[in-house]
Design an enzyme around this catalytic site. Sequence first.
Site, PDB file in Angstrom:
ATOM      1  N   LYS A  13      10.968  -9.770 -24.234  1.00  0.00           N
ATOM      2  CA  LYS A  13      10.644  -9.383 -25.519  1.00  0.00           C
ATOM      3  C   LYS A  13      10.009  -8.345 -25.614  1.00  0.00           C
ATOM      4  O   LYS A  13       9.152  -7.978 -24.907  1.00  0.00           O
ATOM      5  CB  LYS A  13      10.281 -10.589 -26.551  1.00  0.00           C
ATOM      6  CG  LYS A  13       8.851 -11.254 -25.945  1.00  0.00           C
ATOM      7  CD  LYS A  13       7.704 -10.481 -26.418  1.00  0.00           C
ATOM      8  CE  LYS A  13       6.416 -11.004 -26.333  1.00  0.00           C
ATOM      9  NZ  LYS A  13       5.371 -10.246 -26.452  1.00  0.00           N
ATOM     10  N   GLY A  96       2.827  -8.508 -22.028  1.00  0.00           N
ATOM     11  CA  GLY A  96       2.925  -8.763 -23.206  1.00  0.00           C
ATOM     12  C   GLY A  96       4.819  -8.332 -23.447  1.00  0.00           C
ATOM     13  O   GLY A  96       5.057  -8.339 -24.625  1.00  0.00           O
ATOM     14  N   GLY A 100       6.567 -15.303 -18.786  1.00  0.00           N
ATOM     15  CA  GLY A 100       6.669 -16.741 -18.641  1.00  0.00           C
ATOM     16  C   GLY A 100       7.186 -17.455 -19.860  1.00  0.00           C
ATOM     17  O   GLY A 100       7.650 -18.904 -19.782  1.00  0.00           O
ATOM     18  N   SER A 101       6.788 -17.123 -21.136  1.00  0.00           N
ATOM     19  CA  SER A 101       7.530 -17.565 -22.495  1.00  0.00           C
ATOM     20  C   SER A 101       8.946 -17.915 -22.292  1.00  0.00           C
ATOM     21  O   SER A 101       9.397 -18.785 -22.901  1.00  0.00           O
ATOM     22  CB  SER A 101       6.958 -17.283 -23.597  1.00  0.00           C
ATOM     23  OG  SER A 101       5.475 -16.936 -23.647  1.00  0.00           O
ATOM     24  N   ASP A 134       4.553 -17.866 -28.215  1.00  0.00           N
ATOM     25  CA  ASP A 134       5.716 -17.157 -28.232  1.00  0.00           C
ATOM     26  C   ASP A 134       6.957 -17.855 -28.038  1.00  0.00           C
ATOM     27  O   ASP A 134       8.100 -17.347 -28.122  1.00  0.00           O
ATOM     28  CB  ASP A 134       5.783 -15.860 -26.990  1.00  0.00           C
ATOM     29  CG  ASP A 134       4.863 -14.675 -27.547  1.00  0.00           C
ATOM     30  OD1 ASP A 134       4.676 -14.457 -28.540  1.00  0.00           O
ATOM     31  OD2 ASP A 134       4.358 -14.014 -26.447  1.00  0.00           O
TER      32      ASP A 134
HETATM   33  O1  C5P Z   1      -0.264 -19.763 -27.466  1.00  0.00           O
HETATM   34  P1  C5P Z   1      -0.671 -18.649 -26.080  1.00  0.00           P
HETATM   35  O2  C5P Z   1      -1.240 -19.755 -25.262  1.00  0.00           O
HETATM   36  O3  C5P Z   1       0.312 -17.924 -25.857  1.00  0.00           O
HETATM   37  O4  C5P Z   1      -1.613 -18.114 -26.558  1.00  0.00           O
HETATM   38  C1  C5P Z   1      -2.762 -17.388 -25.553  1.00  0.00           C
HETATM   39  C2  C5P Z   1      -3.947 -16.918 -26.162  1.00  0.00           C
HETATM   40  O5  C5P Z   1      -3.702 -15.885 -27.009  1.00  0.00           O
HETATM   41  C3  C5P Z   1      -4.670 -17.843 -27.082  1.00  0.00           C
HETATM   42  O6  C5P Z   1      -5.529 -18.881 -26.384  1.00  0.00           O
HETATM   43  C4  C5P Z   1      -5.509 -17.293 -28.049  1.00  0.00           C
HETATM   44  O7  C5P Z   1      -6.696 -16.642 -27.566  1.00  0.00           O
HETATM   45  C5  C5P Z   1      -4.505 -15.940 -28.257  1.00  0.00           C
HETATM   46  N1  C5P Z   1      -3.573 -16.058 -29.671  1.00  0.00           N
HETATM   47  C6  C5P Z   1      -4.161 -16.203 -30.787  1.00  0.00           C
HETATM   48  N2  C5P Z   1      -3.496 -16.110 -31.871  1.00  0.00           N
HETATM   49  C7  C5P Z   1      -2.245 -16.118 -31.945  1.00  0.00           C
HETATM   50  C8  C5P Z   1      -1.682 -16.197 -30.495  1.00  0.00           C
HETATM   51  C9  C5P Z   1      -2.455 -16.163 -29.274  1.00  0.00           C
HETATM   52  O8  C5P Z   1      -5.559 -15.818 -31.043  1.00  0.00           O
HETATM   53  N3  C5P Z   1      -1.383 -16.400 -32.987  1.00  0.00           N
END
Ligand code: C5P
Length: 276
Positions: A13, A96, A100-101, A134
């Site tokens: 993405k 980015g 993985g997602s 994601d």
């Molecule tokens: O949800 P995910 O594990 O992919 O997020 C990884 C890190 O990115 C989170 O631990 C957080 O630090 C940050 N994050 C955030 N706000 C979001 C998504 C991710 O602060 N909406």
Amino acid sequence: MTADPTIVRACAKVNLVLRVGAKRPDGYHELVTLIARVSLADVLLIDTATQTTVTCPGLPGGDTLVTRALELLCEAAGYDEGFTVHIDKRIPHGAGLGGGSADAAAVLRFANDLLPTPLIPSELARIAALIGSDVPALLHDEATLARGRGEHVEVLGELPRAYLVLAHPGQPLATRDVYAAYRPDDRPLPRTVALPTTLDELVNVIENDLAVPAEQLEPACRAIRDELMFAGALAATVSGSGSAVFGIFPTEEEAETASANLVYAKWNVTSTLGIR
Ligand code: C5P
């Protein structure tokens, strides 16, 4: 065992829009993002098995998000056997680009189809949100608008055709580090973002609040963005929290020429917007 494994392309993405608000009490940031799939994809082979095994050559420790997706899927469906998943990784890690997602979302969708009693879409979306911010959006092939921490997803539809260069400096960026370095300004988050229907609208909508901290943490992201713009990109920015940068070109030829001439990128490919 099924006769043949299911072969799935888990497409990467890019975030065409990523507006990030204040940090919430749960530690996540409120966001509004327009997510588009691109043709660059990991390839997965999925089959039923007596127990779960995930193989992913070249990824030390295996794909933990896929393992988690399978655990949550089997638990929610009350399925006491498992799946074998083999992943051929092409989407770089820590870029980015949602590699993985996308793999986890693809496994949720297609392993679910192999279950005797598949889960309904809302249940899959609930599990997806437990795996990562994601993952709910990446259950869909079309462009999506995601809100909250990423779990509120609206499917918008198909985007206009465009050619991309995806490039990164060779070093990954950790999402949490980029969010931690982000300083929100006073601008309110938009309530919605309309689906761009022309190349002009697409180019004009591009915006990423995490580009500033990503470029501070990895200055080569800025150098690659400048190179892409100099090479004729209509727009270029970091995708998600980086370190990949994407540039949008009107023709495949222009994208390929720009990709071939990049100096600061350690990795780069051309790709198309949408799953083709
Ligand atoms: O949800 P995910 O594990 O992919 O997020 C990884 C890190 O990115 C989170 O631990 C957080 O630090 C940050 N994050 C955030 N706000 C979001 C998504 C991710 O602060 N909406």
